[in-house]
Design a protein around this motif. Structure first.
Motif, PDB file in Angstrom:
ATOM      1  N   LEU A   1       0.189  14.510   2.449  1.00  0.00           N
ATOM      2  CA  LEU A   1       0.466  13.077   2.284  1.00  0.00           C
ATOM      3  C   LEU A   1       1.923  12.762   2.623  1.00  0.00           C
ATOM      4  N   ILE A   2       2.831  13.652   2.243  1.00  0.00           N
ATOM      5  CA  ILE A   2       4.252  13.449   2.548  1.00  0.00           C
ATOM      6  C   ILE A   2       4.470  13.436   4.063  1.00  0.00           C
ATOM      7  N   ARG A   3       3.830  14.353   4.779  1.00  0.00           N
ATOM      8  CA  ARG A   3       3.968  14.388   6.246  1.00  0.00           C
ATOM      9  C   ARG A   3       3.359  13.125   6.870  1.00  0.00           C
ATOM     10  N   LEU A   4       2.203  12.711   6.369  1.00  0.00           N
ATOM     11  CA  LEU A   4       1.549  11.516   6.906  1.00  0.00           C
ATOM     12  C   LEU A   4       2.408  10.278   6.671  1.00  0.00           C
ATOM     13  N   ALA A   5       3.021  10.195   5.509  1.00  0.00           N
ATOM     14  CA  ALA A   5       3.889   9.049   5.198  1.00  0.00           C
ATOM     15  C   ALA A   5       5.093   9.004   6.127  1.00  0.00           C
ATOM     16  N   ALA A   6       5.699  10.162   6.384  1.00  0.00           N
ATOM     17  CA  ALA A   6       6.871  10.224   7.265  1.00  0.00           C
ATOM     18  C   ALA A   6       6.513   9.834   8.697  1.00  0.00           C
ATOM     19  N   ASP A   7       5.343  10.260   9.147  1.00  0.00           N
ATOM     20  CA  ASP A   7       4.931   9.976  10.528  1.00  0.00           C
ATOM     21  C   ASP A   7       4.552   8.508  10.733  1.00  0.00           C
TER      22      ASP A   7
ATOM     23  N   ALA B   1       5.635   5.795   8.540  1.00  0.00           N
ATOM     24  CA  ALA B   1       6.510   4.864   7.814  1.00  0.00           C
ATOM     25  C   ALA B   1       5.786   4.151   6.671  1.00  0.00           C
ATOM     26  N   ILE B   2       5.025   4.920   5.895  1.00  0.00           N
ATOM     27  CA  ILE B   2       4.325   4.399   4.729  1.00  0.00           C
ATOM     28  C   ILE B   2       5.050   4.869   3.480  1.00  0.00           C
ATOM     29  N   PRO B   3       5.310   3.998   2.531  1.00  0.00           N
ATOM     30  CA  PRO B   3       6.043   4.428   1.331  1.00  0.00           C
ATOM     31  C   PRO B   3       5.205   5.345   0.440  1.00  0.00           C
ATOM     32  N   LEU B   4       5.886   6.279  -0.208  1.00  0.00           N
ATOM     33  CA  LEU B   4       5.272   7.182  -1.172  1.00  0.00           C
ATOM     34  C   LEU B   4       5.571   6.699  -2.581  1.00  0.00           C
ATOM     35  N   VAL B   5       4.695   7.053  -3.515  1.00  0.00           N
ATOM     36  CA  VAL B   5       4.956   6.741  -4.914  1.00  0.00           C
ATOM     37  C   VAL B   5       4.502   7.914  -5.767  1.00  0.00           C
ATOM     38  N   ALA B   6       5.312   8.260  -6.753  1.00  0.00           N
ATOM     39  CA  ALA B   6       4.949   9.331  -7.680  1.00  0.00           C
ATOM     40  C   ALA B   6       4.337   8.707  -8.927  1.00  0.00           C
ATOM     41  N   SER B   7       3.219   9.276  -9.357  1.00  0.00           N
ATOM     42  CA  SER B   7       2.575   8.768 -10.570  1.00  0.00           C
ATOM     43  C   SER B   7       2.103   9.940 -11.409  1.00  0.00           C
ATOM     44  N   ASN B   8       1.667   9.623 -12.610  1.00  0.00           N
ATOM     45  CA  ASN B   8       1.216  10.673 -13.518  1.00  0.00           C
ATOM     46  C   ASN B   8       0.013  10.182 -14.304  1.00  0.00           C
ATOM     47  N   ASN B   9      -1.130  10.852 -14.118  1.00  0.00           N
ATOM     48  CA  ASN B   9      -2.303  10.523 -14.927  1.00  0.00           C
ATOM     49  C   ASN B   9      -2.085  11.025 -16.347  1.00  0.00           C
TER      50      ASN B   9
ATOM     51  N   PHE C   1       0.850  -1.187   0.000  1.00  0.00           N
ATOM     52  CA  PHE C   1       0.000   0.000   0.000  1.00  0.00           C
ATOM     53  C   PHE C   1       0.886   1.238   0.000  1.00  0.00           C
ATOM     54  N   TYR C   2       0.636   2.135  -0.959  1.00  0.00           N
ATOM     55  CA  TYR C   2       1.455   3.328  -1.134  1.00  0.00           C
ATOM     56  C   TYR C   2       0.591   4.579  -1.112  1.00  0.00           C
ATOM     57  N   LEU C   3       1.129   5.631  -0.499  1.00  0.00           N
ATOM     58  CA  LEU C   3       0.493   6.937  -0.601  1.00  0.00           C
ATOM     59  C   LEU C   3       0.974   7.580  -1.906  1.00  0.00           C
ATOM     60  N   GLU C   4       0.031   7.978  -2.737  1.00  0.00           N
ATOM     61  CA  GLU C   4       0.332   8.389  -4.103  1.00  0.00           C
ATOM     62  C   GLU C   4       0.406   9.912  -4.230  1.00  0.00           C
ATOM     63  N   LEU C   5       1.438  10.368  -4.911  1.00  0.00           N
ATOM     64  CA  LEU C   5       1.626  11.793  -5.191  1.00  0.00           C
ATOM     65  C   LEU C   5       1.487  12.044  -6.686  1.00  0.00           C
ATOM     66  N   GLN C   6       0.807  13.133  -7.034  1.00  0.00           N
ATOM     67  CA  GLN C   6       0.688  13.542  -8.440  1.00  0.00           C
ATOM     68  C   GLN C   6       0.858  15.052  -8.527  1.00  0.00           C
ATOM     69  N   ARG C   7       1.447  15.504  -9.625  1.00  0.00           N
ATOM     70  CA  ARG C   7       1.631  16.942  -9.832  1.00  0.00           C
ATOM     71  C   ARG C   7       1.190  17.314 -11.247  1.00  0.00           C
ATOM     72  N   HIS C   8      -0.065  17.672 -11.355  1.00  0.00           N
ATOM     73  CA  HIS C   8      -0.640  18.044 -12.646  1.00  0.00           C
ATOM     74  C   HIS C   8      -0.954  19.541 -12.711  1.00  0.00           C
ATOM     75  N   GLN C   9      -0.454  20.300 -11.742  1.00  0.00           N
ATOM     76  CA  GLN C   9      -0.731  21.747 -11.676  1.00  0.00           C
ATOM     77  C   GLN C   9      -2.223  22.026 -11.560  1.00  0.00           C
ATOM     78  N   ILE C  10      -2.934  21.148 -10.851  1.00  0.00           N
ATOM     79  CA  ILE C  10      -4.358  21.336 -10.592  1.00  0.00           C
ATOM     80  C   ILE C  10      -4.504  22.019  -9.230  1.00  0.00           C
ATOM     81  N   PRO C  11      -5.332  23.022  -9.137  1.00  0.00           N
ATOM     82  CA  PRO C  11      -5.477  23.745  -7.857  1.00  0.00           C
ATOM     83  C   PRO C  11      -5.774  22.810  -6.683  1.00  0.00           C
ATOM     84  N   GLY C  12      -5.047  23.001  -5.586  1.00  0.00           N
ATOM     85  CA  GLY C  12      -5.260  22.222  -4.374  1.00  0.00           C
ATOM     86  C   GLY C  12      -4.482  20.924  -4.319  1.00  0.00           C
TER      87      GLY C  12
END
Length: 430
Positions: free
Chosen positions: A177-183, A185-193, A158-169
């Protein structure tokens, strides 16, 4: 792809041109493009990752929602890690469409826990439950959801997913999500729709989006010019996530972990249980002989000079081929529901196509044409050199066709019967 202007082959070709080692297809709520995608990606030398982005709800059987008439369901991305996961993904998508459909296909966490083996889950970035809870300031709820998902999925699945599409918010959700993952110990994953392949396709995608939702192009979320949901290269993704490289490393780990091996051309033949428990092949031979006896007067009426020895020899020849190729159960099932339909007075056609060349089909009442009388060749229908499924074209009266389907479903089991539908594609003419 339901919400994309990208065609499967063009998407894979672009990924190959960008020297991407793998690419995932995660349609919304379905797997319609999965086989075409898998087959073409394998040919192109790009590793296909099979997945789906599914809607989540509290109870997939409940069809009443609070608030807006059309609910805005949170989503989760599921990727098949192996063949067990692929079968579980098929099961989840099927249940979501058949039992859970309410505006859109849906599953709940009980189903997710039941069919989680072999799956890798991504939190669906700001569209998922965890991301949405954080955006509402519900940190405790986000933590509880995280614990739930950790219990549902296997370790490191199970991964916390990050996306950067320049969508507001979206970036606010990423930081939470990055802070929650660090607190935790959950891995993060970068993806792109990838809802379109190139930046210049953006306007066409907006038009498609508007058509799907019966909206106009001046709707707020369609006027965004900063939407960057095109297919990005590895270099573009590295620049985009240079502040969190471990999220990119995990995309590679997931791609390496997903290894589904689909086999094509291996027919899954149906089973037919003989009424007396006798050998299937012997039973088919006896039934065919009785069928020829029953047809013989009609044969002589149409062809007075017909010789029984010729028919016996042809029958033996065909039975040998059918048995050798493992098709007795297939013939007997087709014969069974056709005879049942005739007994119920349901109009049935005489049989079309190459199947009319089979004497066995004629004596089992699958067809109503004597192939010897008309010089029809069995070899055109079935022969050892052409290893393909026999194809019977049967026409039932459209007014009572449902009765035949109901009979087959009841006799052979609901989980053994499928119907095929042809979906139209939006092309230039449309």
């Amino acid at each position: 792809m339901q919400r994309s202007t990208a065609k499967v082959k063009k998407m894979v070709d672009l990924a190959k041109k960008q020297q991407q080692p793998a690419i995932a297809l995660t349609d919304y709520g379905n797997l319609f493009g999965a086989i075409e995608f898998y087959s073409y990606a394998m040919q192109a030398g790009v590793k296909p990752i099979l997945g789906c982005e599914l809607n989540l709800c509290d109870d997939h059987l409940k069809r009443v929602s609070e608030g807006p008439r059309r609910p805005d369901f949170p989503r989760i991305v599921l990727l098949a890690r192996n063949n067990v996961g692929w079968h579980n993904l098929i099961k989840l998508v099927s249940i979501a469409s058949l039992a859970g459909y309410y505006y859109e296909p849906r599953i709940d966490k009980t189903l997710l826990a039941q069919y989680s083996e072999g799956l890798i889950a991504l939190s669906s970035a700001d569209a998922g439950e965890v991301g949405r809870a954080l955006m509402r300031g519900e940190a405790e709820k986000a933590k509880d959801l995280l614990d739930t998902y950790k219990n549902i999925f296997e370790e490191d699945c199970f991964y916390l997913e990050l996306q950067r599409h320049q969508i507001p918010g979206q970036e606010d959700a990423n930081q939470a999500l990055i802070r929650l993952a660090a607190d935790n110990a959950i891995p993060l994953v970068a993806s792109n729709n990838s809802h379109f392949l190139f930046e210049e396709d953006k306007q066409a995608y907006k038009v498609l989006d508007a058509l799907r939702d019966s909206a106009t192009l001046d709707r707020d979320d369609l006027t965004r010019v900063e939407d960057e949901r095109c297919l990005k290269s590895s270099e573009a993704m590295q620049r985009l996530f240079e502040d969190i490289p471990e999220a990119l490393d995990n995309t590679v780990l997931i791609a390496q972990a997903c290894n589904v091996d689909l086999q094509f051309g291996n027919y899954q033949l149906p089973d037919f249980e003989t009424p007396d428990g006798s050998d299937l092949n012997a039973y088919m031979g006896v039934l065919s002989e009785k069928g020829l006896d029953k047809r013989w007067n009609a044969i002589l009426l149409g062809t007075p000079a017909a010789q029984r020895a010729d028919y016996d020899a042809r029958l033996k020849f065909e039975l040998d081929i059918i048995i050798q190729m493992g098709f007795p159960g297939y013939f007997l099932i087709v014969s069974d529901f056709i005879i049942w339909g005739k007994e119920q007075g349901i109009p049935v056609g005489p049989g079309r196509g190459s199947g009319a060349g089979s004497l066995v089909a004629y004596v089992l009442e699958v067809t109503d044409l004597d192939p010897i009388k008309y010089g029809l060749l069995f070899e055109r229908f079935l022969n050892p050199e052409r290893v393909s499924m026999p194809d019977f074209d049967i026409d039932f009266c459209r007014d009572r066709r449902a009765e035949v389907i109901e009979y087959v479903t009841h006799k052979y089991g609901e989980d053994k019967v499928a119907q095929i539908i042809t979906y139209g594609a939006m092309k230039a003419k449309a």
